[in-house]
Design an enzyme around this catalytic site. Structure first.
Site, PDB file in Angstrom:
ATOM      1  N   LYS A 100      51.622  69.991   4.337  1.00 24.39           N
ATOM      2  CA  LYS A 100      52.561  70.112   5.455  1.00 24.39           C
ATOM      3  C   LYS A 100      52.655  68.806   6.242  1.00 24.39           C
ATOM      4  CE  LYS A 100      51.096  72.056   9.346  1.00 24.39           C
ATOM      5  NZ  LYS A 100      51.402  71.318  10.600  1.00 24.39           N
ATOM      6  N   ASN A 101      51.507  68.202   6.531  1.00 25.96           N
ATOM      7  CA  ASN A 101      51.492  67.009   7.373  1.00 25.96           C
ATOM      8  C   ASN A 101      52.033  65.770   6.659  1.00 25.96           C
ATOM      9  OD1 ASN A 101      50.478  68.457   9.525  1.00 25.96           O
ATOM     10  ND2 ASN A 101      48.351  67.922   9.107  1.00 25.96           N
TER      11      ASN A 101
ATOM     12  N   CYS B  81      50.656  71.348  24.381  1.00 21.65           N
ATOM     13  CA  CYS B  81      50.036  71.792  23.133  1.00 21.65           C
ATOM     14  C   CYS B  81      48.758  72.524  23.462  1.00 21.65           C
ATOM     15  CB  CYS B  81      49.744  70.596  22.223  1.00 21.65           C
ATOM     16  SG  CYS B  81      48.951  71.065  20.677  1.00 21.65           S
TER      17      CYS B  81
ATOM     18  N   ARG C 216      48.735  65.678  23.818  1.00 20.68           N
ATOM     19  CA  ARG C 216      49.077  64.833  22.672  1.00 20.68           C
ATOM     20  C   ARG C 216      50.326  64.052  23.046  1.00 20.68           C
ATOM     21  NH1 ARG C 216      48.856  69.380  17.987  1.00 20.68           N
ATOM     22  NH2 ARG C 216      48.591  67.688  16.498  1.00 20.68           N
TER      23      ARG C 216
ATOM     24  N   VAL D 155      53.396  61.323  23.716  1.00 18.79           N
ATOM     25  CA  VAL D 155      54.221  60.527  22.814  1.00 18.79           C
ATOM     26  C   VAL D 155      54.412  59.117  23.360  1.00 18.79           C
ATOM     27  CG1 VAL D 155      55.424  62.534  21.886  1.00 18.79           C
ATOM     28  CG2 VAL D 155      56.367  61.337  23.879  1.00 18.79           C
ATOM     29  N   ASP D 156      53.659  58.724  24.369  1.00 16.02           N
ATOM     30  CA  ASP D 156      53.858  57.408  24.957  1.00 16.02           C
ATOM     31  C   ASP D 156      53.617  56.291  23.949  1.00 16.02           C
ATOM     32  OD1 ASP D 156      51.127  58.219  25.121  1.00 16.02           O
ATOM     33  OD2 ASP D 156      50.716  56.537  26.457  1.00 16.02           O
ATOM     34  N   LEU D 157      52.695  56.512  22.993  1.00 16.13           N
ATOM     35  CA  LEU D 157      52.439  55.482  21.987  1.00 16.13           C
ATOM     36  C   LEU D 157      53.644  55.318  21.050  1.00 16.13           C
ATOM     37  CD1 LEU D 157      48.680  56.142  21.104  1.00 16.13           C
ATOM     38  CD2 LEU D 157      49.668  54.624  22.833  1.00 16.13           C
TER      39      LEU D 157
ATOM     40  N   ASP E 274      41.109  68.661  11.990  1.00 13.85           N
ATOM     41  CA  ASP E 274      41.760  69.874  11.479  1.00 13.85           C
ATOM     42  C   ASP E 274      40.829  70.733  10.627  1.00 13.85           C
ATOM     43  OD1 ASP E 274      44.122  69.447  12.765  1.00 13.85           O
ATOM     44  OD2 ASP E 274      45.242  68.792  11.010  1.00 13.85           O
TER      45      ASP E 274
ATOM     46  N   ILE F 169      38.543  64.028  18.947  1.00  8.51           N
ATOM     47  CA  ILE F 169      39.982  63.768  18.817  1.00  8.51           C
ATOM     48  C   ILE F 169      40.776  64.487  19.908  1.00  8.51           C
ATOM     49  CG2 ILE F 169      41.963  63.810  17.275  1.00  8.51           C
ATOM     50  CD1 ILE F 169      39.646  62.052  16.299  1.00  8.51           C
TER      51      ILE F 169
ATOM     52  N   ARG G  21      52.411  78.744  10.055  1.00  9.92           N
ATOM     53  CA  ARG G  21      52.849  77.357  10.222  1.00  9.92           C
ATOM     54  C   ARG G  21      52.177  76.443   9.202  1.00  9.92           C
ATOM     55  NH1 ARG G  21      50.871  75.202  14.961  1.00  9.92           N
ATOM     56  NH2 ARG G  21      51.977  73.344  14.236  1.00  9.92           N
TER      57      ARG G  21
END
Length: 433
Positions: free
Chosen positions: A22-23, A126, A131, A133-135, A320, A342, A412
């Protein structure tokens, strides 16, 4: 709302096919936006997140053709999806779709690079921690984008002085980010000049994306390292690409074999991508045997020992797999300490495992697990994707009946979970409603 019912105590024996990752599939699907030609993806898993990404791409104007069966329980074959983004009609990724899946933000880099502007909803919160998204946004700015945030949306456009094309630059990530690396890679492919991505994520899914982009005509070096160099090209073309096997699905079913003290062959598994997980299994007393078809996990008669581990970016132990391994350690002989580095809120499965008799104490970023011979079945509540499957694993090993609620999380990331486990002897069923 669907639930899963498990009556535990049966060692798993047989074979389980491993599907596409999936990833890896999600960024590969987003890469279709980089070209007007057809991208044909094979070994695509049939999952809720894949459907969400397909709906997002479709509303942008991408045409799609799906063929190929889902494969039987004994088959590792996946679906085939053809994507063509020749006639894009919308450059907006709306909140209603993006909120369902954080990976939706991966359309940012491709849309910006090919069309010069886009409007992408912020993914939102989340359940397993912040998590941001600034990066991603800083990476786009390093390539010449102007970014503004307005009413929950990212507005991105190429600076006027760049004449409609991103310009190569140096991107130095202050922390490892898989999604940020993927967005930067895709945007850099169509930028003018060279882009250097430093402290890039090294996950196998990144390498899969690089390999596909290269077949599409991208010029990328440093594959598999934390420093990627991209020499931009004016356009990319279509190709056919097979999604790599899912290492997290592989690791999850390896734990299922271990926690039930069973013997299972994982057909189609790529053991090279799971070095840290298989090393941990070996250390705690589980046999991991390479086969001509994949890998065999043998734990019948094994005395599982408690060990310590810490999650880290690849090639370290994957976050994960943390919840699944904790379930195994709850049945081990002795104590173990599991440290999560993480995400800051990824122990939400602990109270539910404790409902099943597990002895776990959380101290900050670490959990002390004191193993015991047998867990007890109980009704439990899933909180996120990997926490959900850890409860299924615990149920497989527990005495009596376990009911796992809120299993939409599982859909998912795990394809035909109940069928694959039942084929190896598990007493498991989905309760509709």
């Amino acid at each position: 709302m669907d639930r899963i019912r498990i009556v535990g105590g049966t060692p798993l024996r047989g074979t389980i096919p491993i599907g596409g990752a999936k990833n890896a599939a999600l960024p590969l699907m987003a890469a279709a936006l980089l070209t007007e030609e057809t991208l044909r993806l094979t070994n695509l898993p049939h999952l809720a997140d894949i459907t969400t990404m397909a709906h997002l791409l479709a509303q942008h104007g991408t045409s799609m053709h799906l063929n190929g069966g889902e494969g039987g329980v004994g088959s590792a074959s996946g679906r085939v999806l053809e994507l063509q983004a020749a006639d894009i009609t919308s450059l907006t990724a709306p909140y209603d779709l993006v909120r369902k899946m954080r990976a939706s933000v991966l359309v940012l880099g491709p849309l910006l690079a090919r069309f010069g502007a886009c409007r992408v909803s912020l993914p939102g919160g989340c359940s397993i921690g912040t998590r941001p998204v600034d990066l991603h946004l800083k990476a786009m700015e390093a390539l010449g984008a102007e970014i503004s945030l307005d009413e929950g949306y990212i507005n991105a456009r190429i600076r006027d002085d760049l004449n409609g094309r991103l310009r190569g630059g140096t991107i130095m990530f202050p922390a490892v980010t898989v999604g940020g690396t993927e967005n930067a890679l895709m945007a850099a492919c169509l930028a003018e000049g060279e882009t250097v991505i430093m402290n890039a994520a090294q996950e196998p899914e990144i390498t899969d994306l690089v390999n596909c982009l290269t077949l599409m005509g991208a010029r990328i070096s440093g594959i598999g390292s934390n420093c990627l160099r991209v020499e931009g090209v004016s356009s990319l073309h279509g190709t056919e690409y097979s999604v790599l096997p899912d290492r997290i699905e592989t690791g999850t079913y390896a734990i299922a074999a271990a926690i039930t003290r069973g013997d299972v062959e994982l057909v189609g598994a790529n053991s090279a991508a799971l070095g840290a997980v298989f090393s941990a299994l070996n250390e705690c007393g589980v046999e991991v045997i390479e086969t001509s078809r994949g890998v065999r996990i043998r734990a019948d008669g094994a005395e599982i020992r408690g060990i310590d581990l810490m999650t880290e970016p690849y090639p370290g132990f994957p976050t994960d797999m943390q919840a699944q391994f904790m379930a195994l350690m709850a049945t081990a002989n002795g104590a173990s300490m599991i440290t999560e580095t993480i995400f800051e809120n990824r122990f939400m499965h602990v109270p539910e495992l404790c409902r099943m008799g597990a002895r776990i104490n959380v101290h900050g970023a670490s959990a002390i697990v004191r193993g015991m011979p047998r867990l007890s079945g109980a009704p439990v509540m899933a909180t996120d994707l990997r926490a959900s499957v850890s409860l299924v694993l615990a149920g497989l090993a527990a005495e009596g009946e376990t009911i796992v609620n809120r299993i939409y999380h599982l859909d998912r990331g795990y394809e035909r979970l109940e069928a694959k486990l039942a084929a190896c002897g598990a007493n498991i069923e989905r309760l509709r409603g």
